[in-house]
Design an enzyme around this catalytic site. Structure first.
Site, PDB file in Angstrom:
ATOM      1  N   HIS A  60       4.592 -24.615   4.694  1.00 10.64           N
ATOM      2  CA  HIS A  60       6.041 -24.666   4.454  1.00 10.64           C
ATOM      3  C   HIS A  60       6.679 -25.949   5.008  1.00 10.64           C
ATOM      4  O   HIS A  60       7.779 -26.299   4.624  1.00 10.64           O
ATOM      5  CB  HIS A  60       6.741 -23.399   4.968  1.00 10.64           C
ATOM      6  CG  HIS A  60       6.819 -23.313   6.452  1.00 10.64           C
ATOM      7  ND1 HIS A  60       5.824 -22.769   7.213  1.00 10.64           N
ATOM      8  CD2 HIS A  60       7.767 -23.711   7.314  1.00 10.64           C
ATOM      9  CE1 HIS A  60       6.164 -22.845   8.485  1.00 10.64           C
ATOM     10  NE2 HIS A  60       7.338 -23.405   8.576  1.00 10.64           N
ATOM     11  N   ASP A  79      -3.547 -23.470  14.724  1.00 13.96           N
ATOM     12  CA  ASP A  79      -2.306 -22.889  14.206  1.00 13.96           C
ATOM     13  C   ASP A  79      -1.307 -23.967  13.767  1.00 13.96           C
ATOM     14  O   ASP A  79      -0.541 -23.749  12.823  1.00 13.96           O
ATOM     15  CB  ASP A  79      -1.679 -22.017  15.317  1.00 13.96           C
ATOM     16  CG  ASP A  79      -0.515 -21.191  14.821  1.00 13.96           C
ATOM     17  OD1 ASP A  79      -0.676 -20.552  13.766  1.00 13.96           O
ATOM     18  OD2 ASP A  79       0.545 -21.186  15.470  1.00 13.96           O
ATOM     19  N   LYS A 129       4.058 -24.423  22.853  1.00 11.44           N
ATOM     20  CA  LYS A 129       4.958 -23.268  22.984  1.00 11.44           C
ATOM     21  C   LYS A 129       5.721 -23.385  24.298  1.00 11.44           C
ATOM     22  O   LYS A 129       5.262 -24.018  25.248  1.00 11.44           O
ATOM     23  CB  LYS A 129       4.135 -21.971  23.051  1.00 11.44           C
ATOM     24  CG  LYS A 129       3.203 -21.776  21.865  1.00 11.44           C
ATOM     25  CD  LYS A 129       3.914 -21.124  20.734  1.00 11.44           C
ATOM     26  CE  LYS A 129       2.971 -20.823  19.602  1.00 11.44           C
ATOM     27  NZ  LYS A 129       3.671 -20.635  18.332  1.00 11.44           N
ATOM     28  N   ARG A 172       0.800  -1.220   0.000  1.00 10.58           N
ATOM     29  CA  ARG A 172       0.000   0.000   0.000  1.00 10.58           C
ATOM     30  C   ARG A 172       0.836   1.274   0.000  1.00 10.58           C
ATOM     31  O   ARG A 172       0.415   2.302  -0.500  1.00 10.58           O
ATOM     32  CB  ARG A 172      -0.896   0.025   1.239  1.00 10.58           C
ATOM     33  CG  ARG A 172      -2.277  -0.484   0.961  1.00 10.58           C
ATOM     34  CD  ARG A 172      -3.125  -0.401   2.183  1.00 10.58           C
ATOM     35  NE  ARG A 172      -2.472  -1.017   3.344  1.00 10.58           N
ATOM     36  CZ  ARG A 172      -3.076  -1.261   4.485  1.00 10.58           C
ATOM     37  NH1 ARG A 172      -4.331  -0.936   4.635  1.00 10.58           N
ATOM     38  NH2 ARG A 172      -2.442  -1.829   5.487  1.00 10.58           N
ATOM     39  N   LYS A 222      -0.931 -19.597   4.893  1.00 11.53           N
ATOM     40  CA  LYS A 222      -1.802 -19.956   6.004  1.00 11.53           C
ATOM     41  C   LYS A 222      -2.096 -18.708   6.837  1.00 11.53           C
ATOM     42  O   LYS A 222      -1.297 -17.769   6.766  1.00 11.53           O
ATOM     43  CB  LYS A 222      -1.164 -21.072   6.819  1.00 11.53           C
ATOM     44  CG  LYS A 222      -0.139 -20.592   7.854  1.00 11.53           C
ATOM     45  CD  LYS A 222       0.156 -21.683   8.853  1.00 11.53           C
ATOM     46  CE  LYS A 222       0.666 -21.065  10.126  1.00 11.53           C
ATOM     47  NZ  LYS A 222       1.074 -21.947  11.164  1.00 11.53           N
ATOM     48  N   HIS A 259       0.344 -28.289   9.878  1.00  8.27           N
ATOM     49  CA  HIS A 259       1.657 -28.941   9.888  1.00  8.27           C
ATOM     50  C   HIS A 259       1.608 -30.383  10.405  1.00  8.27           C
ATOM     51  O   HIS A 259       2.123 -31.307   9.775  1.00  8.27           O
ATOM     52  CB  HIS A 259       2.645 -28.157  10.751  1.00  8.27           C
ATOM     53  CG  HIS A 259       2.774 -26.719  10.374  1.00  8.27           C
ATOM     54  ND1 HIS A 259       2.757 -26.286   9.074  1.00  8.27           N
ATOM     55  CD2 HIS A 259       2.926 -25.609  11.125  1.00  8.27           C
ATOM     56  CE1 HIS A 259       2.897 -24.971   9.037  1.00  8.27           C
ATOM     57  NE2 HIS A 259       2.986 -24.535  10.277  1.00  8.27           N
ATOM     58  N   GLU A 276       8.131 -25.923  20.343  1.00  5.31           N
ATOM     59  CA  GLU A 276       8.755 -24.610  20.177  1.00  5.31           C
ATOM     60  C   GLU A 276       9.260 -24.135  21.532  1.00  5.31           C
ATOM     61  O   GLU A 276       8.625 -24.389  22.558  1.00  5.31           O
ATOM     62  CB  GLU A 276       7.735 -23.617  19.620  1.00  5.31           C
ATOM     63  CG  GLU A 276       7.307 -23.977  18.207  1.00  5.31           C
ATOM     64  CD  GLU A 276       6.191 -23.084  17.715  1.00  5.31           C
ATOM     65  OE1 GLU A 276       6.500 -22.024  17.160  1.00  5.31           O
ATOM     66  OE2 GLU A 276       5.028 -23.449  17.906  1.00  5.31           O
TER      67      GLU A 276
HETATM   68  P1  NAD Z   1       2.535  -8.165   7.587  1.00  7.34           P
HETATM   69  O1  NAD Z   1       1.430  -7.473   8.330  1.00  7.34           O
HETATM   70  O2  NAD Z   1       3.929  -8.018   8.087  1.00  7.34           O
HETATM   71  O3  NAD Z   1       2.513  -7.668   6.075  1.00  7.34           O
HETATM   72  C1  NAD Z   1       1.325  -7.508   5.363  1.00  7.34           C
HETATM   73  C2  NAD Z   1       1.619  -6.867   4.016  1.00  7.34           C
HETATM   74  O4  NAD Z   1       0.348  -6.678   3.353  1.00  7.34           O
HETATM   75  C3  NAD Z   1       2.280  -5.489   4.067  1.00  7.34           C
HETATM   76  O5  NAD Z   1       3.218  -5.396   3.003  1.00  7.34           O
HETATM   77  C4  NAD Z   1       1.108  -4.527   3.779  1.00  7.34           C
HETATM   78  O6  NAD Z   1       1.532  -3.341   3.118  1.00  7.34           O
HETATM   79  C5  NAD Z   1       0.272  -5.359   2.852  1.00  7.34           C
HETATM   80  N1  NAD Z   1      -1.151  -4.932   2.855  1.00  7.34           N
HETATM   81  C6  NAD Z   1      -2.021  -4.947   3.906  1.00  7.34           C
HETATM   82  N2  NAD Z   1      -3.223  -4.452   3.504  1.00  7.34           N
HETATM   83  C7  NAD Z   1      -3.112  -4.124   2.193  1.00  7.34           C
HETATM   84  C8  NAD Z   1      -3.985  -3.545   1.220  1.00  7.34           C
HETATM   85  N3  NAD Z   1      -5.242  -3.210   1.517  1.00  7.34           N
HETATM   86  N4  NAD Z   1      -3.507  -3.375  -0.027  1.00  7.34           N
HETATM   87  C9  NAD Z   1      -2.235  -3.700  -0.343  1.00  7.34           C
HETATM   88  N5  NAD Z   1      -1.359  -4.249   0.522  1.00  7.34           N
HETATM   89  C10 NAD Z   1      -1.786  -4.437   1.781  1.00  7.34           C
HETATM   90  O7  NAD Z   1       2.101  -9.691   7.500  1.00  7.34           O
HETATM   91  P2  NAD Z   1       3.057 -10.968   7.312  1.00  7.34           P
HETATM   92  O8  NAD Z   1       3.545 -11.415   8.635  1.00  7.34           O
HETATM   93  O9  NAD Z   1       4.058 -10.680   6.260  1.00  7.34           O
HETATM   94  O10 NAD Z   1       2.029 -12.085   6.833  1.00  7.34           O
HETATM   95  C11 NAD Z   1       1.457 -12.115   5.541  1.00  7.34           C
HETATM   96  C12 NAD Z   1       0.589 -13.366   5.406  1.00  7.34           C
HETATM   97  O11 NAD Z   1       1.387 -14.516   5.600  1.00  7.34           O
HETATM   98  C13 NAD Z   1      -0.523 -13.459   6.448  1.00  7.34           C
HETATM   99  O12 NAD Z   1      -1.619 -14.118   5.876  1.00  7.34           O
HETATM  100  C14 NAD Z   1       0.090 -14.330   7.522  1.00  7.34           C
HETATM  101  O13 NAD Z   1      -0.888 -15.010   8.269  1.00  7.34           O
HETATM  102  C15 NAD Z   1       0.880 -15.289   6.665  1.00  7.34           C
HETATM  103  N6  NAD Z   1       2.015 -15.928   7.340  1.00  7.34           N
HETATM  104  C16 NAD Z   1       3.013 -15.178   7.860  1.00  7.34           C
HETATM  105  C17 NAD Z   1       4.088 -15.799   8.455  1.00  7.34           C
HETATM  106  C18 NAD Z   1       5.242 -15.014   9.021  1.00  7.34           C
HETATM  107  O14 NAD Z   1       6.212 -15.650   9.435  1.00  7.34           O
HETATM  108  N7  NAD Z   1       5.196 -13.709   9.027  1.00  7.34           N
HETATM  109  C19 NAD Z   1       4.137 -17.208   8.524  1.00  7.34           C
HETATM  110  C20 NAD Z   1       3.095 -17.945   7.969  1.00  7.34           C
HETATM  111  C21 NAD Z   1       2.052 -17.293   7.378  1.00  7.34           C
END
Ligand code: NAD
Length: 483
Positions: free
Chosen positions: A178, A235, A331, A51, A148, A240, A216
């Site tokens: 993953h 979760d 955890k 965004r 996920k 997994h 964990e």
């Molecule tokens: P985050 O909040 O760090 O990042 C979200 C991203 O989405 C940001 O780049 C934000 O700018 C973008 N975004 C949000 N709303 C938006 C909109 N309306 N338009 C355009 N872009 C938008 O989240 P994250 O931790 O990176 O996780 C992303 C996805 O991956 C989630 O579904 C999360 O559940 C999943 N996930 C994350 C992890 C992890 O380790 N972080 C692990 C497994 C799954």
């Protein structure tokens, strides 16, 4: 052993949420590593979208910092790093508005593989899929990757599947777990289906039980409120642990092809019997050393959400009748470790004096921290003193056995390359996810109706005593969570 890298076709990869935690910590470092080993073709291009307003240079700066932090050896590979960054562009897209879609459409090349990685909240999946379609960005061959959590229960998983399928066919949808990208998980299939040694033993006649542990060492500090809405069952177990259970229990597929493998996994889930409440233990860690309890971290002194689950699961089919699978995840346990332990039955008649701590044969498949396979066997203790038995391990740590070939390839980078290749074998199919929820939902509903509270356990230990009792009741015991 010589490392073999098979280049993939030229691609345009669009990452939604490219400035988020997952993209910066896993996806882009994974892509960079594939670039450094020469798997990425010259013509490959990666577009980040999010965004915030920024230009290509600013985005490359964000990713440069992330790679220096999260990609091993990026600091020593600055030449490669700069060449990789040249592949990146940025388009500001608010997925709920009209901005950016035209720019994205103009960016796509007709002859390159198209992949869209949705590293954003699942609440945005349907909207993004629809806009990719409406704006002519998606083609019948392009791929969409989703993260996920895939649903919160059966109804929400169905709704999510339906929203994606309005714009993409099932063969285009890549649902990431993953764990399936881990080397050992794939090795489990090689071990089972590329060797004739195990198959005759891989059943309830020879296997006493199976333990699957994902432990964990960290708690939920910092994201407790978010975690408290899901809990360990949603979760970890629904995805997994169920995937590991499926790969251990499945019948040999007729071919190593995506639907042949996934058909067999679905059959395992459909064969799972309902779990009696007495065969499940739920837990929450209590405070130790002033680090705070689960409830402190969740911000709710009355939270009923479990951050530990142990359960006895029966797979109701000919192969596994009488051989329980014990699943355990939690955890703030003693160590961070994931493993599958296949425990074989004792010899039918023992001719030697009984050993004090005889645990019998077991095949231990370690997923983390150091991926590898161990076979626990019984031998004669060397030296004089009569026929005393001892346990030894035939141990194969991949890093030792395979050297640089086994060099940590993160699960994400393997899975992203599979997306580009169009190989869905290691991704969850829609019906697989729904079947898993259909089995999990009644368990969670039962907890909600019974209003029983999770039991507490010491942070840094092995989980609640009740979880130990779950195995003791059957004359068994968990393999220690090793530090
Ligand atoms: P985050 O909040 O760090 O990042 C979200 C991203 O989405 C940001 O780049 C934000 O700018 C973008 N975004 C949000 N709303 C938006 C909109 N309306 N338009 C355009 N872009 C938008 O989240 P994250 O931790 O990176 O996780 C992303 C996805 O991956 C989630 O579904 C999360 O559940 C999943 N996930 C994350 C992890 C992890 O380790 N972080 C692990 C497994 C799954």
């Amino acid at each position: 052993m010589v490392s073999r890298v098979i280049p993939v076709d030229p691609f345009d990869l669009i990452i939604f949420g490219a400035t988020g935690d997952l993209a910066r910590r896993k996806i882009l470092p994974g892509l960079f590593h594939r670039f450094t080993v020469g798997q990425m073709p010259e013509e490959a291009r990666i577009v980040g979208t999010a965004r915030s307003e920024m230009d290509n240079d600013a985005f490359r700066g964000v990713i440069r910092d992330s790679l220096l932090e999260f990609a091993p050896r990026a600091a020593e590979q600055t030449g490669l790093l700069e060449r990789f960054l040249e592949k990146l562009s940025y388009v500001c897209v608010d997925v709920k508005g009209d901005q950016g879609w035209g720019d994205l459409a103009g960016f796509m090349r007709p002859d390159a593989v198209r992949a869209f990685y949705l590293s954003v909240s699942p609440s945005l999946f349907g909207e993004i899929a629809a806009r990719l379609n409406e704006n002519g960005i998606a083609t019948p061959d392009s791929r969409i990757v989703v993260e996920k959590p895939f649903g919160h229960d059966l109804a929400s998983a169905r709704a999510l599947n339906a929203s994606l399928r309005q714009s993409f066919d099932e063969h285009q949808i890549y649902r990431i777990d993953h764990y399936l990208g881990k080397e050992t998980v794939q090795n489990l299939m090689a071990l089972r289906f590329a060797n004739s040694l195990w198959e005759p033993l891989w059943n309830s006649t020879h296997i006493d039980h199976v333990q699957i542990t994902v432990a964990e060492s960290l708690g939920v500090e910092g994201r407790g409120e978010y975690y408290d809405r899901s809990g360990a069952m949603r979760d970890m177990v629904q995805n997994h642990l169920m995937q590991l259970l499926c790969l251990t229990a499945m019948e040999p597929p007729s071919r190593f092809q995506p639907n042949a493998v996934r058909d067999e996994k679905v059959k395992v889930i459909e064969a799972l019997e309902p779990v009696a409440p007495s065969d499940i233990v739920r837990g929450q860690y209590r405070d130790r050393n002033g680090e705070g309890s689960y409830r402190d971290h969740a911000g709710d002194p009355n939270s009923q959400t479990e951050c530990f689950v142990a359960m006895k699961v029966n797979v109701g089919n000919w192969r596994w009748a009488g051989t329980p699978f014990y699943l355990r995840t939690g955890k703030k346990l003693r160590a961070r470790t994931s493993e599958i332990v296949v425990v074989f039955r004792d010899p039918p008649h023992m001719i030697f004096p009984k050993m004090e701590k005889h645990r019998g044969n077991a095949l231990i498949i370690r997923l983390q921290p150091d991926e590898g396979i161990t076979l626990r066997t019984t031998i004669k203790e060397p030296g004089p003193g009569g026929m005393r038995l001892a346990e030894v391990s035939l141990d194969m740590t991949f890093a030792d056995a395979l050297g640089s070939h086994a060099e940590a390839q993160d699960a994400y980078e393997r899975l992203i390359m599979d997306v580009i290749r169009g190989d869905q074998t290691l991704f969850m199919r829609g019906d697989e996810v729904e079947s898993a929820w259909a089995w999990i939902d009644p368990i969670i509903k039962g907890w909600e109706e019974s209003e029983t509270a999770p039991v507490s356990y010491d942070a840094g230990g092995s989980g609640p005593d009740d979880a130990l009792m779950l195995l003791h009741r059957g004359g068994r015991r968990w393999r220690e969570i090793e530090v």
